[in-house]
Design an enzyme around this catalytic site. Structure first.
Site, PDB file in Angstrom:
ATOM      1  N   SER A  61     -42.311  32.696   8.277  1.00  0.00           N
ATOM      2  CA  SER A  61     -43.210  33.734   8.811  1.00  0.00           C
ATOM      3  C   SER A  61     -42.353  34.863   9.368  1.00  0.00           C
ATOM      4  CB  SER A  61     -44.062  33.184   9.959  1.00  0.00           C
ATOM      5  OG  SER A  61     -44.839  32.125   9.479  1.00  0.00           O
ATOM      6  N   GLU A  90     -40.476  37.827  13.988  1.00  0.00           N
ATOM      7  CA  GLU A  90     -40.033  36.475  14.348  1.00  0.00           C
ATOM      8  C   GLU A  90     -38.627  36.243  13.792  1.00  0.00           C
ATOM      9  OE1 GLU A  90     -42.767  33.158  13.917  1.00  0.00           O
ATOM     10  OE2 GLU A  90     -41.144  31.875  13.193  1.00  0.00           O
ATOM     11  N   ARG A 117     -41.928  30.301  20.242  1.00  0.00           N
ATOM     12  CA  ARG A 117     -40.759  30.751  19.459  1.00  0.00           C
ATOM     13  C   ARG A 117     -39.631  31.300  20.349  1.00  0.00           C
ATOM     14  NH1 ARG A 117     -43.200  27.868  17.191  1.00  0.00           N
ATOM     15  NH2 ARG A 117     -44.378  28.099  15.282  1.00  0.00           N
TER      16      ARG A 117
HETATM   17  C1  LIG Z   1     -40.324  28.115   3.878  1.00  0.00           C
HETATM   18  C2  LIG Z   1     -40.136  28.204   5.375  1.00  0.00           C
HETATM   19  C3  LIG Z   1     -41.044  27.599   6.219  1.00  0.00           C
HETATM   20  C4  LIG Z   1     -40.882  27.679   7.611  1.00  0.00           C
HETATM   21  N1  LIG Z   1     -41.786  27.057   8.419  1.00  0.00           N
HETATM   22  C5  LIG Z   1     -41.646  27.135   9.746  1.00  0.00           C
HETATM   23  C6  LIG Z   1     -42.578  26.496  10.617  1.00  0.00           C
HETATM   24  O1  LIG Z   1     -43.505  25.849  10.179  1.00  0.00           O
HETATM   25  N2  LIG Z   1     -42.386  26.603  11.956  1.00  0.00           N
HETATM   26  C7  LIG Z   1     -41.331  27.308  12.488  1.00  0.00           C
HETATM   27  O2  LIG Z   1     -41.203  27.358  13.721  1.00  0.00           O
HETATM   28  N3  LIG Z   1     -40.436  27.921  11.685  1.00  0.00           N
HETATM   29  C8  LIG Z   1     -40.560  27.859  10.341  1.00  0.00           C
HETATM   30  N4  LIG Z   1     -39.646  28.476   9.530  1.00  0.00           N
HETATM   31  C9  LIG Z   1     -38.557  29.269  10.133  1.00  0.00           C
HETATM   32  C10 LIG Z   1     -37.249  28.498  10.374  1.00  0.00           C
HETATM   33  O3  LIG Z   1     -37.099  27.449   9.432  1.00  0.00           O
HETATM   34  C11 LIG Z   1     -37.192  27.922  11.791  1.00  0.00           C
HETATM   35  O4  LIG Z   1     -37.237  28.943  12.765  1.00  0.00           O
HETATM   36  C12 LIG Z   1     -35.891  27.121  12.007  1.00  0.00           C
HETATM   37  O5  LIG Z   1     -35.972  26.480  13.238  1.00  0.00           O
HETATM   38  C13 LIG Z   1     -34.641  27.995  11.987  1.00  0.00           C
HETATM   39  O6  LIG Z   1     -33.523  27.119  11.913  1.00  0.00           O
HETATM   40  P1  LIG Z   1     -32.170  27.565  11.210  1.00  0.00           P
HETATM   41  O7  LIG Z   1     -31.175  26.526  11.456  1.00  0.00           O
HETATM   42  O8  LIG Z   1     -32.395  27.941   9.795  1.00  0.00           O
HETATM   43  O9  LIG Z   1     -31.839  28.871  12.071  1.00  0.00           O
HETATM   44  P2  LIG Z   1     -31.114  30.213  11.595  1.00  0.00           P
HETATM   45  O10 LIG Z   1     -32.041  31.035  10.783  1.00  0.00           O
HETATM   46  O11 LIG Z   1     -29.791  29.916  11.032  1.00  0.00           O
HETATM   47  O12 LIG Z   1     -30.955  30.892  13.027  1.00  0.00           O
HETATM   48  C14 LIG Z   1     -32.095  31.314  13.769  1.00  0.00           C
HETATM   49  C15 LIG Z   1     -31.617  31.717  15.168  1.00  0.00           C
HETATM   50  O13 LIG Z   1     -31.149  30.543  15.833  1.00  0.00           O
HETATM   51  C16 LIG Z   1     -29.804  30.727  16.264  1.00  0.00           C
HETATM   52  N5  LIG Z   1     -29.106  29.453  16.145  1.00  0.00           N
HETATM   53  C17 LIG Z   1     -29.003  28.648  15.059  1.00  0.00           C
HETATM   54  N6  LIG Z   1     -28.279  27.551  15.338  1.00  0.00           N
HETATM   55  C18 LIG Z   1     -27.909  27.666  16.634  1.00  0.00           C
HETATM   56  C19 LIG Z   1     -27.122  26.855  17.515  1.00  0.00           C
HETATM   57  N7  LIG Z   1     -26.546  25.715  17.108  1.00  0.00           N
HETATM   58  N8  LIG Z   1     -26.945  27.301  18.780  1.00  0.00           N
HETATM   59  C20 LIG Z   1     -27.494  28.452  19.214  1.00  0.00           C
HETATM   60  N9  LIG Z   1     -28.230  29.261  18.430  1.00  0.00           N
HETATM   61  C21 LIG Z   1     -28.437  28.874  17.151  1.00  0.00           C
HETATM   62  C22 LIG Z   1     -29.225  31.780  15.329  1.00  0.00           C
HETATM   63  O14 LIG Z   1     -28.126  32.472  15.929  1.00  0.00           O
HETATM   64  C23 LIG Z   1     -30.432  32.687  15.120  1.00  0.00           C
HETATM   65  O15 LIG Z   1     -30.568  33.633  16.160  1.00  0.00           O
HETATM   66  C24 LIG Z   1     -39.782  28.400   8.137  1.00  0.00           C
HETATM   67  C25 LIG Z   1     -38.856  29.013   7.281  1.00  0.00           C
HETATM   68  C26 LIG Z   1     -39.024  28.908   5.906  1.00  0.00           C
HETATM   69  C27 LIG Z   1     -38.011  29.559   5.008  1.00  0.00           C
END
Ligand SMILES: Cc1cc2nc3c(=O)[nH]c(=O)nc-3n(C[C@H](O)[C@H](O)[C@H](O)COP(=O)(O)OP(=O)(O)OC[C@H]3O[C@@H](n4cnc5c(N)ncnc54)[C@H](O)[C@@H]3O)c2cc1C
Length: 306
Positions: A229, A299, A179
């Protein structure tokens, strides 16, 4: 007290390829549906516009934050002073660049990326299917599931620094671990990445994706808004199991509840505030530590003052 000159900033970015929202409720942009207003919310559509916006933000000394799909983010009840940037337009484009390789914009969502790869009979990414984030967020977090992590398929990643410099790093420089990535300790904006695949049979790829989605549906509380999570997986353990063992299944503070389907998730059961979630997280940490001696680490990313 913050005194940013948004009027001058908005005047300066006029005509750039972006759309502007003022006092935008962040609960509309996070999967847990929590968060006060961001002073300014920008959907930026081209790299040129992004570089220019960053230059102006720098000159005006206005803080900015990059958001993906907000699926791993909790925003404070008082919202965000500064500018939230979301990647749109060109940043959502996906291209099959050469045999077994795809170039994907950081703003594309993971589901579209997976369906695109499947459509081209490419395999190796299936573990990502169902993670509700963007490619940028997934690289930042080194998202993973079911034995795979995004680091397993990435070849290189392009970013823009806050001062507007563009660079492409090969996988070896991306410092991936659980992560975490090179980006976790920078404020660079990931704009695009290239991924490698192996050729596969579309029918089998599709079936694997559907099976994994089914697994998610049966294990995760997808019927309530959540941010995935809440805690990282401790070494040789599972956060959800430790929370359940500490007797916290269903524990509620305000509108936030430890999911009774998967204790690693906190769900927004009834109009929860950010404070409800943070208080519940503190309680979980205390209880799990006192019962097991293990200190859970968050996380999810927390944005805004709290
Ligand atoms: C129902 C559910 C299930 C999930 N299952 C998993 C799983 O199985 N495995 C897992 O790893 N995660 C899981 N997640 C968590 C999440 O979906 C992941 O961590 C995902 O990769 C986050 O992406 P996001 O675009 O929503 O990031 P955001 O929540 O928008 O951002 C997360 C972080 O990334 C940074 N960020 C986003 N985009 C950029 C960019 N372009 N450049 C630089 N930094 C950036 C943001 O500033 C922030 O610090 C789950 C979440 C939910 C709600």
């Amino acid at each position: 007290m913050f005194n940013y000159n948004y009027e001058r900033f908005l005047e300066e970015i006029r005509g750039l390829d972006c759309t502007v929202l003022r006092n935008e409720p962040m609960k509309k942009h996070t999967t847990i549906k929590i968060g006060g207003n961001a002073d300014v919310f920008l959907n930026i559509k081209t790299e040129a516009a992004l570089i220019e916006v960053l230059r102006i933000l720098n000159t005006e000394r206005i803080p900015s934050y990059i958001l993906g799909n907000g699926s791993n983010t909790l925003v404070s009840d008082s919202g965000i002073r500064g500018v939230v940037i979301k990647l749109d337009g060109d940043f959502k484009k996906i291209n099959y660049t050469m045999r077994q390789q795809i170039s994907c914009g950081a703003g594309a969502n993971i589901t579209r990326f997976c369906l695109y790869a499947c459509d081209h009979s490419l395999s190796g990414f299936e573990f990502l299917y169902g993670i509700p984030g963007t490619i940028g967020g997934a690289i930042y977090m080194n998202a993973g599931a079911y034995g795979g992590e995004i680091k397993d398929i990435i070849i290189s990643c392009t970013h823009i620094t806050k001062s507007g410099q563009k660079a492409t790093l090969p996988k070896g420089d991306l410092c991936f671990s659980y992560r975490k990535s090179f980006y976790t300790s920078t404020d660079n904006i990931i704009t695009r990445a290239t991924f490698k695949f192996i050729e596969g049979e579309k029918k089998i790829i599709k079936k694997t994706m559907e099976d994994l989605m089914q697994k998610r549906k049966s294990n995760q509380p997808l019927n309530f808004p959540n941010a995935g999570s809440v805690f990282k997986r401790p070494v040789e353990n599972f956060a959800g199991a430790l929370i359940e063992k500490a007797g916290l299944k269903g524990k509620t503070i305000g509108g936030a509840m430890v999911s009774d389907k998967h204790c690693g998730f906190i769900v927004n059961k009834n109009n929860a505030s950010c404070k409800d979630v943070l208080d519940l997280m503190d309680l979980i940490k205390e209880e799990v530590y006192s019962k097991t001696g293990i200190m859970l680490e968050s996380e999810i990313k927390i944005l805004g003052e709290h």
